[in-house]
Design an enzyme around this catalytic site. Structure first.
Site, PDB file in Angstrom:
ATOM      1  N   PHE A 181       0.820  -1.215   0.000  1.00 43.37           N
ATOM      2  CA  PHE A 181       0.000   0.000   0.000  1.00 43.37           C
ATOM      3  C   PHE A 181       0.852   1.263   0.000  1.00 43.37           C
ATOM      4  O   PHE A 181       0.872   2.027  -0.980  1.00 43.37           O
ATOM      5  CB  PHE A 181      -0.952  -0.055   1.203  1.00 43.37           C
ATOM      6  CG  PHE A 181      -1.549   1.259   1.616  1.00 43.37           C
ATOM      7  CD1 PHE A 181      -2.083   2.129   0.677  1.00 43.37           C
ATOM      8  CD2 PHE A 181      -1.592   1.622   2.961  1.00 43.37           C
ATOM      9  CE1 PHE A 181      -2.635   3.345   1.065  1.00 43.37           C
ATOM     10  CE2 PHE A 181      -2.144   2.822   3.365  1.00 43.37           C
ATOM     11  CZ  PHE A 181      -2.659   3.689   2.416  1.00 43.37           C
TER      12      PHE A 181
ATOM     13  N   ASN B 269       7.949  -9.821  -1.338  1.00 46.13           N
ATOM     14  CA  ASN B 269       7.644 -11.257  -1.402  1.00 46.13           C
ATOM     15  C   ASN B 269       6.161 -11.510  -1.661  1.00 46.13           C
ATOM     16  O   ASN B 269       5.717 -12.658  -1.702  1.00 46.13           O
ATOM     17  CB  ASN B 269       8.076 -11.968  -0.111  1.00 46.13           C
ATOM     18  CG  ASN B 269       7.281 -11.506   1.107  1.00 46.13           C
ATOM     19  OD1 ASN B 269       6.459 -10.591   1.030  1.00 46.13           O
ATOM     20  ND2 ASN B 269       7.528 -12.141   2.235  1.00 46.13           N
TER      21      ASN B 269
ATOM     22  N   ASP C 285      12.324 -12.219  -0.405  1.00 46.32           N
ATOM     23  CA  ASP C 285      11.969 -12.054   1.003  1.00 46.32           C
ATOM     24  C   ASP C 285      13.175 -11.487   1.742  1.00 46.32           C
ATOM     25  O   ASP C 285      14.273 -12.045   1.664  1.00 46.32           O
ATOM     26  CB  ASP C 285      11.572 -13.407   1.601  1.00 46.32           C
ATOM     27  CG  ASP C 285      10.858 -13.261   2.939  1.00 46.32           C
ATOM     28  OD1 ASP C 285      11.274 -12.396   3.741  1.00 46.32           O
ATOM     29  OD2 ASP C 285       9.896 -14.008   3.179  1.00 46.32           O
TER      30      ASP C 285
ATOM     31  N   LYS D  59      10.227 -12.205  12.176  1.00 43.25           N
ATOM     32  CA  LYS D  59      11.416 -12.420  11.350  1.00 43.25           C
ATOM     33  C   LYS D  59      11.637 -11.248  10.393  1.00 43.25           C
ATOM     34  O   LYS D  59      12.769 -10.791  10.202  1.00 43.25           O
ATOM     35  CB  LYS D  59      11.280 -13.719  10.554  1.00 43.25           C
ATOM     36  CG  LYS D  59      11.512 -14.977  11.364  1.00 43.25           C
ATOM     37  CD  LYS D  59      11.455 -16.205  10.458  1.00 43.25           C
ATOM     38  CE  LYS D  59      11.825 -17.466  11.220  1.00 43.25           C
ATOM     39  NZ  LYS D  59      11.782 -18.662  10.336  1.00 43.25           N
TER      40      LYS D  59
ATOM     41  N   ARG E 173      27.492  -2.409   3.883  1.00 35.54           N
ATOM     42  CA  ARG E 173      28.389  -2.861   2.812  1.00 35.54           C
ATOM     43  C   ARG E 173      28.529  -1.836   1.701  1.00 35.54           C
ATOM     44  O   ARG E 173      29.615  -1.623   1.170  1.00 35.54           O
ATOM     45  CB  ARG E 173      27.887  -4.184   2.217  1.00 35.54           C
ATOM     46  CG  ARG E 173      28.115  -5.395   3.098  1.00 35.54           C
ATOM     47  CD  ARG E 173      27.908  -6.682   2.310  1.00 35.54           C
ATOM     48  NE  ARG E 173      26.569  -6.790   1.749  1.00 35.54           N
ATOM     49  CZ  ARG E 173      25.520  -7.274   2.392  1.00 35.54           C
ATOM     50  NH1 ARG E 173      25.647  -7.675   3.652  1.00 35.54           N
ATOM     51  NH2 ARG E 173      24.343  -7.363   1.800  1.00 35.54           N
TER      52      ARG E 173
ATOM     53  N   TYR F  59       4.183  -7.483  16.233  1.00 36.89           N
ATOM     54  CA  TYR F  59       4.367  -6.273  15.421  1.00 36.89           C
ATOM     55  C   TYR F  59       4.959  -5.139  16.256  1.00 36.89           C
ATOM     56  O   TYR F  59       5.977  -4.545  15.883  1.00 36.89           O
ATOM     57  CB  TYR F  59       3.024  -5.856  14.828  1.00 36.89           C
ATOM     58  CG  TYR F  59       3.096  -4.661  13.913  1.00 36.89           C
ATOM     59  CD1 TYR F  59       3.787  -4.716  12.703  1.00 36.89           C
ATOM     60  CD2 TYR F  59       2.458  -3.468  14.245  1.00 36.89           C
ATOM     61  CE1 TYR F  59       3.846  -3.617  11.856  1.00 36.89           C
ATOM     62  CE2 TYR F  59       2.505  -2.367  13.405  1.00 36.89           C
ATOM     63  CZ  TYR F  59       3.204  -2.448  12.214  1.00 36.89           C
ATOM     64  OH  TYR F  59       3.258  -1.352  11.382  1.00 36.89           O
TER      65      TYR F  59
ATOM     66  N   TYR G 272      23.560  -0.039  14.826  1.00 37.98           N
ATOM     67  CA  TYR G 272      24.390   0.023  13.619  1.00 37.98           C
ATOM     68  C   TYR G 272      24.914   1.436  13.385  1.00 37.98           C
ATOM     69  O   TYR G 272      26.023   1.622  12.882  1.00 37.98           O
ATOM     70  CB  TYR G 272      23.589  -0.461  12.402  1.00 37.98           C
ATOM     71  CG  TYR G 272      23.819  -1.916  12.078  1.00 37.98           C
ATOM     72  CD1 TYR G 272      24.660  -2.298  11.026  1.00 37.98           C
ATOM     73  CD2 TYR G 272      23.214  -2.915  12.826  1.00 37.98           C
ATOM     74  CE1 TYR G 272      24.879  -3.633  10.737  1.00 37.98           C
ATOM     75  CE2 TYR G 272      23.423  -4.256  12.549  1.00 37.98           C
ATOM     76  CZ  TYR G 272      24.261  -4.610  11.499  1.00 37.98           C
ATOM     77  OH  TYR G 272      24.483  -5.938  11.220  1.00 37.98           O
TER      78      TYR G 272
ATOM     79  N   GLN H 127      27.743   1.852  16.202  1.00 43.19           N
ATOM     80  CA  GLN H 127      28.909   0.972  16.103  1.00 43.19           C
ATOM     81  C   GLN H 127      29.527   0.937  14.714  1.00 43.19           C
ATOM     82  O   GLN H 127      30.751   0.888  14.577  1.00 43.19           O
ATOM     83  CB  GLN H 127      28.521  -0.452  16.519  1.00 43.19           C
ATOM     84  CG  GLN H 127      29.706  -1.427  16.528  1.00 43.19           C
ATOM     85  CD  GLN H 127      29.319  -2.774  17.100  1.00 43.19           C
ATOM     86  OE1 GLN H 127      28.526  -2.855  18.030  1.00 43.19           O
ATOM     87  NE2 GLN H 127      29.888  -3.839  16.553  1.00 43.19           N
TER      88      GLN H 127
END
Length: 420
Positions: free
Chosen positions: A99, A120, A144, A177, A192, A231, A245, A248
């Site tokens: 959406f 996905n 995914d 996940k 990266r 959630y 992140y 560090q």
């Protein structure tokens, strides 16, 4: 990487083969027309026919075929701004077929950037972005985010996550996940390639707030083991990861805490209050209000949110920012408003109050105003009329395909829902 390259090669070969076959077919047709032309010329010399009229009769079908081919193979795209190489960014949008993600895709594509959408299709739909397929600046990848992704980009909008109660309650583990491992993968990618990452967080991090309105420095009042915890806590952990992140690894992060949003491309049966009320009103069914209807919400139109996300991404603000509409309405007022805009005779039906349903939700957007120069501009009724128009069209589409969706409540306990 090799398999992806092979797929691109095969796709390119297939396109060339199709062009070659079309070329051969057109040449054969022209040869046939020319043969008829020669025959007609001979007939004319014998005084039997007028060649001019016959030429027109034979050429016109050829023109029609060419026009049909142009329609089939020439995709018309929305207008795209030209950007120089220096200004054009390579942008990744996870959940970009959903959406909000699809509207963000439209905005960034029309602004002239190169956009890669990763989805996905758990809740996203290809229909939402199909109008960009084939454009040189656009790529759609079925992927995914819980699996690593290797791509060169300048910015990452991480929107991937189920966002409506029926979806994340149906699969809480997948939701966790996506918000943890998926966020970790996107932060790893940002590290990266040196990209900036924007996390689409949520007002749900505030839970059932004891402070009203909610500002960014409020820590929240969240049930960590409740039916919505997959959630709520998933987003809280995702925010923690972003700042870990940043501290560090030096990754540039932006965090948007998104409040209730509505507009076209919402799933019709996703269990949210806007989609439920509109669908019920259009189908002449009772508008279901849980509890007294005195609970308050503040709804923003999707284009306002998209503008806020882009402004935040391109700002120097690294701390969380609320993006929402501070115009507050009760659920009952909202039901009556939608009923009036639709022109529906539906009744309003009161059901038992839902578990963990926040009584008040309203964003404090002083920070967004001051640091981003952003605030919602689309009036509520204008946005609702656009959403209603979209839902009418969707109902027609579903009817033609022999499927009529019903409002889908978010299951909490004993069949109860909550207002979102």
């Amino acid at each position: 990487m090799v398999s992806k390259a092979l797929l691109r090669l095969v796709s390119a070969v297939n396109r060339r083969r199709m062009k070659l076959l079309l070329g051969i077919a057109l040449l054969a047709y022209v040869a046939s027309v020319w043969g008829n032309f020669v025959n007609m010329r001979s007939i004319q010399e014998n005084g039997e026919l007028k060649i001019e009229s016959k030429i027109e009769e034979m050429v016109e079908p050829l023109r029609e075929k060419i026009r049909d081919l142009e329609k089939s193979f020439t995709q018309k795209y929305p207008p795209v701004k030209f950007l120089s190489e220096k200004d054009r960014k390579r942008i990744l949008i996870t959940g970009g077929a959903g959406f909000v993600g699809s509207h963000l895709t439209d905005k960034l594509m029309m602004d002239g950037h190169e956009v890669t959408v990763v989805d996905n299709f758990f809740t996203g739909r290809k229909r939402n972005v199909e109008h960009w397929i084939g454009h040189e600046n656009f790529e759609l990848i079925n992927h995914d985010v819980v699996e690593p992704l290797y791509i060169e980009v300048d910015q990452i909008y991480h929107l991937a996550s189920p966002a409506s109660p029926p979806n994340y309650m149906y699969n809480p583990i997948k939701t966790l996940k996506t918000n943890t491992i998926g966020t970790l993968n996107m932060l790893g990618l940002a590290k990266r390639v040196g990209a900036r990452l924007l996390l689409a967080s949520t007002s749900e991090v505030y839970g059932d707030p004891e402070v009203h309105p909610q500002s960014e420095d409020y820590w929240g009042h969240v049930n960590p083991i409740g039916p919505r915890a997959c959630y709520d806590e998933g987003k809280r952990v995702a925010e923690t990861m972003c700042y870990a992140y940043m501290k560090q690894e030096g990754v540039e992060v932006r965090v948007a805490r998104i409040f209730n949003t509505f507009g076209p491309r919402m799933h019709m049966n996703d269990g949210r209050v806007v989609s439920n009320f509109i669908l019920q009103a259009l189908q002449g069914e009772p508008l279901t209000v849980y509890g007294s209807g005195s609970q308050t919400r503040a709804f923003q139109y999707v284009s306002d949110l998209v503008n806020g996300l882009v402004a935040l991404m391109n700002s120097n603000v690294s701390s969380p920012v609320n993006l929402g509409n501070p115009e507050e309405h009760t659920i009952l007022e909202f039901a009556q408003l939608i009923k009036n805009l639709v022109g529906s005779g539906s009744e309003i039906q009161f059901l038992s109050e839902a578990q963990d349903d926040p009584q008040k939700r309203k964003p404090d957007i002083k920070k967004a105003k001051l640091m981003l120069g952003w605030e919602p501009v689309v009036p509520l009724e204008e946005g609702l009329n656009k959403a209603i128009h979209y839902f009418r069209k969707e109902l027609e589409y579903q009817a033609n395909n022999q499927y009529i969706p019903k409002p889908k409540p978010a299951r909490i306990k004993k069949g109860r829902t909550r207002h979102n």
